[in-house]
Design a protein around this motif. Structure first.
Motif, PDB file in Angstrom:
ATOM      1  N   PRO A  30     -19.062  -9.519 -33.604  1.00 29.52           N
ATOM      2  CA  PRO A  30     -18.557  -8.447 -32.745  1.00 29.52           C
ATOM      3  C   PRO A  30     -17.656  -8.977 -31.631  1.00 29.52           C
ATOM      4  CG  PRO A  30     -20.871  -8.869 -32.284  1.00 29.52           C
ATOM      5  CD  PRO A  30     -20.486  -9.750 -33.419  1.00 29.52           C
ATOM      6  N   THR A  31     -16.873  -8.103 -31.061  1.00 31.41           N
ATOM      7  CA  THR A  31     -15.992  -8.461 -29.957  1.00 31.41           C
ATOM      8  C   THR A  31     -16.806  -8.886 -28.739  1.00 31.41           C
ATOM      9  OG1 THR A  31     -14.382  -6.846 -30.743  1.00 31.41           O
ATOM     10  CG2 THR A  31     -14.127  -7.602 -28.477  1.00 31.41           C
ATOM     11  N   ILE A  32     -17.906  -8.209 -28.509  1.00 34.06           N
ATOM     12  CA  ILE A  32     -18.776  -8.539 -27.388  1.00 34.06           C
ATOM     13  C   ILE A  32     -19.761  -9.608 -27.858  1.00 34.06           C
ATOM     14  CG2 ILE A  32     -20.447  -7.630 -25.734  1.00 34.06           C
ATOM     15  CD1 ILE A  32     -19.065  -4.870 -26.195  1.00 34.06           C
ATOM     16  N   PRO A  33     -19.750 -10.783 -27.228  1.00 36.03           N
ATOM     17  CA  PRO A  33     -20.599 -11.884 -27.687  1.00 36.03           C
ATOM     18  C   PRO A  33     -22.097 -11.558 -27.620  1.00 36.03           C
ATOM     19  CG  PRO A  33     -19.004 -12.642 -26.048  1.00 36.03           C
ATOM     20  CD  PRO A  33     -18.927 -11.154 -26.089  1.00 36.03           C
ATOM     21  N   ASP A  34     -22.849 -12.113 -28.573  1.00 40.64           N
ATOM     22  CA  ASP A  34     -24.294 -11.901 -28.623  1.00 40.64           C
ATOM     23  C   ASP A  34     -24.966 -12.293 -27.308  1.00 40.64           C
ATOM     24  OD1 ASP A  34     -23.987 -11.093 -31.237  1.00 40.64           O
ATOM     25  OD2 ASP A  34     -24.697 -12.985 -32.105  1.00 40.64           O
ATOM     26  N   GLU A  35     -24.515 -13.402 -26.719  1.00 43.43           N
ATOM     27  CA  GLU A  35     -25.126 -13.894 -25.482  1.00 43.43           C
ATOM     28  C   GLU A  35     -24.987 -12.887 -24.348  1.00 43.43           C
ATOM     29  OE1 GLU A  35     -22.811 -15.622 -27.259  1.00 43.43           O
ATOM     30  OE2 GLU A  35     -24.170 -17.065 -28.218  1.00 43.43           O
ATOM     31  N   LEU A  36     -23.835 -12.230 -24.271  1.00 41.68           N
ATOM     32  CA  LEU A  36     -23.616 -11.235 -23.220  1.00 41.68           C
ATOM     33  C   LEU A  36     -24.522 -10.027 -23.429  1.00 41.68           C
ATOM     34  CD1 LEU A  36     -21.926 -10.444 -20.728  1.00 41.68           C
ATOM     35  CD2 LEU A  36     -20.323  -9.361 -22.292  1.00 41.68           C
ATOM     36  N   ALA A  58     -24.081  -4.421 -29.699  1.00 43.60           N
ATOM     37  CA  ALA A  58     -22.712  -4.862 -29.410  1.00 43.60           C
ATOM     38  C   ALA A  58     -21.689  -3.933 -30.063  1.00 43.60           C
ATOM     39  CB  ALA A  58     -22.503  -6.299 -29.884  1.00 43.60           C
ATOM     40  N   VAL A  59     -21.950  -3.541 -31.303  1.00 40.68           N
ATOM     41  CA  VAL A  59     -21.023  -2.640 -32.010  1.00 40.68           C
ATOM     42  C   VAL A  59     -20.997  -1.260 -31.337  1.00 40.68           C
ATOM     43  CG1 VAL A  59     -20.664  -1.406 -34.188  1.00 40.68           C
ATOM     44  CG2 VAL A  59     -21.174  -3.836 -34.214  1.00 40.68           C
ATOM     45  N   ALA A  60     -22.167  -0.760 -30.944  1.00 38.41           N
ATOM     46  CA  ALA A  60     -22.226   0.538 -30.261  1.00 38.41           C
ATOM     47  C   ALA A  60     -21.495   0.474 -28.925  1.00 38.41           C
ATOM     48  CB  ALA A  60     -23.678   0.960 -30.068  1.00 38.41           C
ATOM     49  N   THR A  61     -21.660  -0.629 -28.215  1.00 39.05           N
ATOM     50  CA  THR A  61     -20.975  -0.805 -26.933  1.00 39.05           C
ATOM     51  C   THR A  61     -19.470  -0.884 -27.131  1.00 39.05           C
ATOM     52  OG1 THR A  61     -22.898  -1.988 -26.086  1.00 39.05           O
ATOM     53  CG2 THR A  61     -20.841  -2.260 -24.877  1.00 39.05           C
ATOM     54  N   GLN A  62     -19.052  -1.621 -28.137  1.00 41.39           N
ATOM     55  CA  GLN A  62     -17.627  -1.746 -28.446  1.00 41.39           C
ATOM     56  C   GLN A  62     -17.028  -0.382 -28.767  1.00 41.39           C
ATOM     57  OE1 GLN A  62     -16.859  -4.730 -31.403  1.00 41.39           O
ATOM     58  NE2 GLN A  62     -14.851  -3.892 -31.899  1.00 41.39           N
ATOM     59  N   LYS A  63     -17.745   0.427 -29.527  1.00 43.95           N
ATOM     60  CA  LYS A  63     -17.265   1.768 -29.867  1.00 43.95           C
ATOM     61  C   LYS A  63     -17.154   2.629 -28.613  1.00 43.95           C
ATOM     62  CE  LYS A  63     -18.317   5.761 -32.804  1.00 43.95           C
ATOM     63  NZ  LYS A  63     -17.983   6.759 -31.815  1.00 43.95           N
ATOM     64  N   PHE A  64     -18.159   2.548 -27.734  1.00 45.35           N
ATOM     65  CA  PHE A  64     -18.145   3.319 -26.497  1.00 45.35           C
ATOM     66  C   PHE A  64     -16.948   2.926 -25.624  1.00 45.35           C
ATOM     67  CE2 PHE A  64     -19.361   3.629 -21.981  1.00 45.35           C
ATOM     68  CZ  PHE A  64     -19.494   5.001 -21.882  1.00 45.35           C
TER      69      PHE A  64
END
Length: 136
Positions: A30-36, A58-64
């Motif tokens: 995902p665009t947003i790293p797992d660690e974050l 992370a995917v849900a956050t990226q979509k939001f």
């Protein structure tokens, strides 16, 4: 009580689809790293060792974030179109879109997030532009 075999097949299909989706998350970066994501989940009191769940968040956050950004862009375009209509006699050479905090706030408000910012925030389209280049 009659048991409908079709509904159990549908449930099996749903379970299979969910399993396939969760398995695909293992191969997805995902665009947003797992660690974050893990950091913010831990900050909120949620601990989960399952990488698939972390990536799902992370995917849900990226979509939001993508939807909020897209909506903010639409607010920005509408605001700048209104400015151009108000100044019909002036030819506007600069076609850059300048996203303001108001655009972002309006977009976030549609998703139930109320943003309050200090009055000293720069919301002027010319903020941050070199004074010599403002009137070119």
């Amino acid at each position: 009580m009659s048991h409908n075999p079709q509904s159990s097949d549908g449930k099996h299909d749903d379970d299979s689809t969910l399993s396939d989706f969760l398995a695909s998350l293992m191969d997805y970066t995902p665009t947003i790293p797992d660690e974050l994501v893990e950091q913010y989940l831990a900050k909120s009191g949620f601990q989960c060792p399952d990488v698939r769940l972390i990536r799902l968040v992370a995917v849900a956050t990226q979509k939001f974030v993508a939807e909020v950004a897209s909506d903010a862009l639409q607010h920005c375009k509408a605001r700048q179109d209104a400015v151009v209509k108000d100044k019909r006699d002036k030819q506007q050479r600069d076609k850059r879109l300048i996203l303001t905090m108001d655009d972002l706030s309006k977009s976030l408000r549609e998703y139930g997030v109320n943003v309050k910012h200090q009055e000293y925030f720069a919301d002027s389209p010319s903020t941050g532009i070199d004074p010599a280049s403002r009137e070119e």
